[in-house]
Design a protein around this motif. Structure first.
Motif, PDB file in Angstrom:
ATOM      1  N   LEU A 151      49.663  38.461  49.114  1.00  0.00           N
ATOM      2  CA  LEU A 151      48.732  37.921  50.098  1.00  0.00           C
ATOM      3  C   LEU A 151      49.365  36.836  50.959  1.00  0.00           C
ATOM      4  CD1 LEU A 151      45.690  37.511  47.672  1.00  0.00           C
ATOM      5  CD2 LEU A 151      45.965  39.304  49.388  1.00  0.00           C
ATOM      6  N   GLU A 152      50.628  36.480  50.660  1.00  0.00           N
ATOM      7  CA  GLU A 152      51.261  35.367  51.369  1.00  0.00           C
ATOM      8  C   GLU A 152      51.554  35.748  52.821  1.00  0.00           C
ATOM      9  OE1 GLU A 152      54.755  32.025  50.768  1.00  0.00           O
ATOM     10  OE2 GLU A 152      54.897  33.924  49.684  1.00  0.00           O
ATOM     11  N   ARG A 153      51.302  34.799  53.708  1.00  0.00           N
ATOM     12  CA  ARG A 153      51.552  34.986  55.135  1.00  0.00           C
ATOM     13  C   ARG A 153      52.381  33.814  55.644  1.00  0.00           C
ATOM     14  NH1 ARG A 153      49.902  38.945  53.360  1.00  0.00           N
ATOM     15  NH2 ARG A 153      48.118  40.225  54.025  1.00  0.00           N
ATOM     16  N   ASN A 154      53.402  34.103  56.434  1.00  0.00           N
ATOM     17  CA  ASN A 154      54.270  33.068  57.024  1.00  0.00           C
ATOM     18  C   ASN A 154      53.671  32.639  58.351  1.00  0.00           C
ATOM     19  OD1 ASN A 154      56.349  31.335  57.557  1.00  0.00           O
ATOM     20  ND2 ASN A 154      57.780  32.939  58.212  1.00  0.00           N
TER      21      ASN A 154
ATOM     22  N   ALA B  23      26.604  43.390  40.191  1.00  0.00           N
ATOM     23  CA  ALA B  23      27.714  44.173  40.731  1.00  0.00           C
ATOM     24  C   ALA B  23      29.049  43.531  40.374  1.00  0.00           C
ATOM     25  CB  ALA B  23      27.591  44.299  42.243  1.00  0.00           C
ATOM     26  N   ALA B  24      30.030  44.369  40.014  1.00  0.00           N
ATOM     27  CA  ALA B  24      31.401  43.905  39.828  1.00  0.00           C
ATOM     28  C   ALA B  24      32.027  43.716  41.201  1.00  0.00           C
ATOM     29  CB  ALA B  24      32.193  44.922  39.014  1.00  0.00           C
ATOM     30  N   CYS B  25      32.738  42.605  41.388  1.00  0.00           N
ATOM     31  CA  CYS B  25      33.245  42.237  42.706  1.00  0.00           C
ATOM     32  C   CYS B  25      34.772  42.268  42.761  1.00  0.00           C
ATOM     33  CB  CYS B  25      32.746  40.837  43.081  1.00  0.00           C
ATOM     34  SG  CYS B  25      30.951  40.721  43.239  1.00  0.00           S
ATOM     35  N   TYR B  26      35.256  42.548  43.945  1.00  0.00           N
ATOM     36  CA  TYR B  26      36.691  42.594  44.195  1.00  0.00           C
ATOM     37  C   TYR B  26      37.328  41.228  43.980  1.00  0.00           C
ATOM     38  CZ  TYR B  26      40.970  42.658  47.065  1.00  0.00           C
ATOM     39  OH  TYR B  26      42.254  42.526  47.522  1.00  0.00           O
ATOM     40  N   PHE B  27      38.478  41.230  43.305  1.00  0.00           N
ATOM     41  CA  PHE B  27      39.303  40.028  43.171  1.00  0.00           C
ATOM     42  C   PHE B  27      40.733  40.429  43.485  1.00  0.00           C
ATOM     43  CE2 PHE B  27      41.731  36.835  40.719  1.00  0.00           C
ATOM     44  CZ  PHE B  27      41.250  35.705  41.354  1.00  0.00           C
ATOM     45  N   PRO B  28      41.445  39.657  44.327  1.00  0.00           N
ATOM     46  CA  PRO B  28      42.669  40.172  44.954  1.00  0.00           C
ATOM     47  C   PRO B  28      43.967  40.043  44.174  1.00  0.00           C
ATOM     48  CG  PRO B  28      42.140  38.019  45.851  1.00  0.00           C
ATOM     49  CD  PRO B  28      41.028  38.369  44.899  1.00  0.00           C
ATOM     50  N   ALA B  29      43.939  39.624  42.919  1.00  0.00           N
ATOM     51  CA  ALA B  29      45.188  39.513  42.159  1.00  0.00           C
ATOM     52  C   ALA B  29      45.829  40.887  41.971  1.00  0.00           C
ATOM     53  CB  ALA B  29      44.921  38.874  40.799  1.00  0.00           C
ATOM     54  N   ALA B  30      47.148  40.913  41.930  1.00  0.00           N
ATOM     55  CA  ALA B  30      47.875  42.162  41.711  1.00  0.00           C
ATOM     56  C   ALA B  30      47.749  42.611  40.256  1.00  0.00           C
ATOM     57  CB  ALA B  30      49.341  41.975  42.073  1.00  0.00           C
ATOM     58  N   VAL B  31      47.989  43.894  40.027  1.00  0.00           N
ATOM     59  CA  VAL B  31      47.969  44.453  38.673  1.00  0.00           C
ATOM     60  C   VAL B  31      49.242  44.029  37.952  1.00  0.00           C
ATOM     61  CG1 VAL B  31      47.912  46.575  37.307  1.00  0.00           C
ATOM     62  CG2 VAL B  31      46.636  46.441  39.453  1.00  0.00           C
ATOM     63  N   SER B  32      49.092  43.479  36.751  1.00  0.00           N
ATOM     64  CA  SER B  32      50.264  43.086  35.968  1.00  0.00           C
ATOM     65  C   SER B  32      50.737  44.269  35.133  1.00  0.00           C
ATOM     66  CB  SER B  32      49.931  41.898  35.065  1.00  0.00           C
ATOM     67  OG  SER B  32      48.888  42.221  34.173  1.00  0.00           O
ATOM     68  N   VAL B  33      51.980  44.666  35.332  1.00  0.00           N
ATOM     69  CA  VAL B  33      52.572  45.811  34.637  1.00  0.00           C
ATOM     70  C   VAL B  33      53.578  45.294  33.617  1.00  0.00           C
ATOM     71  CG1 VAL B  33      53.889  47.942  34.878  1.00  0.00           C
ATOM     72  CG2 VAL B  33      52.250  47.271  36.663  1.00  0.00           C
ATOM     73  N   LYS B  34      53.266  45.467  32.344  1.00  0.00           N
ATOM     74  CA  LYS B  34      54.158  44.986  31.287  1.00  0.00           C
ATOM     75  C   LYS B  34      55.337  45.945  31.100  1.00  0.00           C
ATOM     76  CE  LYS B  34      50.459  42.601  28.785  1.00  0.00           C
ATOM     77  NZ  LYS B  34      49.315  43.044  29.593  1.00  0.00           N
ATOM     78  N   LYS B  35      56.359  45.461  30.413  1.00  0.00           N
ATOM     79  CA  LYS B  35      57.601  46.232  30.264  1.00  0.00           C
ATOM     80  C   LYS B  35      57.352  47.602  29.643  1.00  0.00           C
ATOM     81  CE  LYS B  35      61.628  43.207  30.165  1.00  0.00           C
ATOM     82  NZ  LYS B  35      62.753  42.703  29.348  1.00  0.00           N
TER      83      LYS B  35
ATOM     84  N   ALA C 103      43.396  47.655  48.403  1.00  0.00           N
ATOM     85  CA  ALA C 103      42.364  47.215  49.342  1.00  0.00           C
ATOM     86  C   ALA C 103      42.321  45.692  49.360  1.00  0.00           C
ATOM     87  CB  ALA C 103      41.010  47.787  48.945  1.00  0.00           C
ATOM     88  N   ASP C 104      41.751  45.143  50.441  1.00  0.00           N
ATOM     89  CA  ASP C 104      41.624  43.691  50.515  1.00  0.00           C
ATOM     90  C   ASP C 104      40.263  43.273  51.071  1.00  0.00           C
ATOM     91  OD1 ASP C 104      41.865  44.447  53.116  1.00  0.00           O
ATOM     92  OD2 ASP C 104      43.526  43.110  53.616  1.00  0.00           O
ATOM     93  N   ASN C 105      39.268  44.121  50.901  1.00  0.00           N
ATOM     94  CA  ASN C 105      37.940  43.757  51.391  1.00  0.00           C
ATOM     95  C   ASN C 105      37.108  43.190  50.251  1.00  0.00           C
ATOM     96  OD1 ASN C 105      36.444  46.039  49.986  1.00  0.00           O
ATOM     97  ND2 ASN C 105      37.878  47.204  51.253  1.00  0.00           N
TER      98      ASN C 105
END
Length: 376
Positions: free
Chosen positions: A130-133, A245-257, A292-294
């Motif tokens: 989500l970082e923007r310069n 309702a379950a709501c969108y949260f923008p954290a990425a999915v953490s994929v373990k080794k 998605a990011d909405n």
């Protein structure tokens, strides 16, 4: 003592208002709680229990003592999230910060200053996508720093929490709560709860995946993303108090080794993704951004308790509500407000609960599709 109660599987769920604690008890224990709440003296309760259940008085006395002991133990607990109670706002704010990051979510800019690399490492990796310069004024301003040995979170110039060494995970959780409040224009009292779960959506409905750390919640969501489902949230699922309702949260999915190899074929970008080590949680992960990011929010279709087990194929079975309740509560933050506790109990009891044991991804996807189609 004031409480709420609901019946489940010939038992009672009891919510204690004073401490925001939930108990699952047999009917005789519930009767003791009712009598205590109505002001019946501790000396009189055993006699009533002896009469109702045809028990010897000494046996009834032992039973009543045990129930009251458990209730009192629950009442002694601290229902507040650590770091959010009363404290002195620290006067010290660092002059220099290690870094400043700007994140964009649904058109708003969230500026976050980190005093140390350690604090940045705690938060930034799951929001890096989500970082923007950009060099424009932020809509919201966060600062993470230390005062003495305590970690501190300030939001828009106000200290919202501080934590002693070893409780930085509470800082991470509070950061996420403060973020989701501003994303949706809400306060903590507007949320029914936040669940240690992952959630996906399909055709305007959602499913929550629950289970212990390492059970496969994030992996399931990643596989389902590759099959056209939308990720709502990973590891932090906010549920709206007004609608359930379950709501969108923008954290990425953490994929373990241990999940990396089967997912690289679906998401080749994981090959070159940065790897992050979290010794306190004993895990090394790479992050997969959501698609998605909405600010999506969808009513919940079911709760699915996940367990990955080698060579198990795929087995989806109904789960007893009392067992599901005992698993969902300990890892969740549920609002202490009575109206939200009422909503949570009703919301939970309306949802079907399943246990999913799997190793075969294609059969797992087919099982989830069946839940959405009501084809079970």
């Amino acid at each position: 003592m004031s409480y709420l109660e609901r019946s489940v599987e010939n038992k009672k769920i009891v919510w204690l208002k004073e401490t925001n604690r939930y108990m699952l008890v047999e009917i005789p224990a519930y009767d003791v709680i009712c009598m205590k709440d109505k002001g019946l003296s501790p000396e009189a309760i055993p006699g009533r229990i002896s009469e109702i259940y045809d028990l010897p008085l000494d046996e009834a006395q032992r039973f009543v003592n045990e129930v009251i002991k458990i209730v009192n133990q629950s009442s002694e607990g601290n229902s507040k999230v650590p770091g959010t109670g009363a404290y002195e706002s620290p006067e010290y704010v660092p002059v220099r910060f290690y870094s400043k990051r700007n994140y964009q979510i649904n058109g708003l800019i969230y500026a976050v200053e980190y005093e140390t690399a350690q604090l940045e490492h705690l938060i930034h990796p799951k929001f890096a996508h989500l970082e923007r310069n950009i060099n424009i004024e932020a809509d919201h301003f966060y600062q993470l720093f230390y005062t003495g040995d305590r970690s501190v979170l300030r939001v828009n110039g106000v200290t919202v929490g501080q934590w002693p060494p070893g409780e930085e995970h509470y800082l991470s959780g509070k950061f996420s709560m403060e973020l989701v409040n501003r994303m949706y224009g809400k306060t903590e009292s507007d949320w029914m709860g936040v669940f240690h779960a992952s959630a996906i959506s399909h055709e305007n409905k959602s499913i929550l995946f629950l289970g212990d750390s390492g059970s496969g919640k994030s992996t399931i969501c990643a596989v389902l993303m590759a099959h056209g489902f939308q990720l709502l949230a990973d590891d932090f699922v906010p549920v709206d108090g007004a609608t359930g309702a379950a709501c969108y949260f923008p954290a990425a999915v953490s994929v373990k080794k241990n999940a990396l190899a089967p997912l690289i074929g679906l998401f080749p970008q994981l090959c070159s993704a940065a790897e992050f080590n979290f010794p306190a949680m004993d895990k090394t992960v790479r992050y997969l951004p959501p698609t998605a990011d909405n600010l999506a929010r969808y009513s919940c279709k079911a709760l699915v308790f996940v367990r990955y087990q080698k060579k198990s194929g795929c087995k989806l079975e109904k789960m007893s509500m009392d067992t599901a309740f005992q698993q969902i509560v300990p890892d969740s933050w549920i609002s202490p407000m009575e109206e939200n506790a009422t909503r949570f109990l009703d919301w939970f009891l309306e949802l079907p609960c399943y246990r999913l044991t799997y190793s075969n991804n294609s059969r797992m996807v087919a099982s989830i599709e069946k839940i959405f189609r009501n084809d079970l």
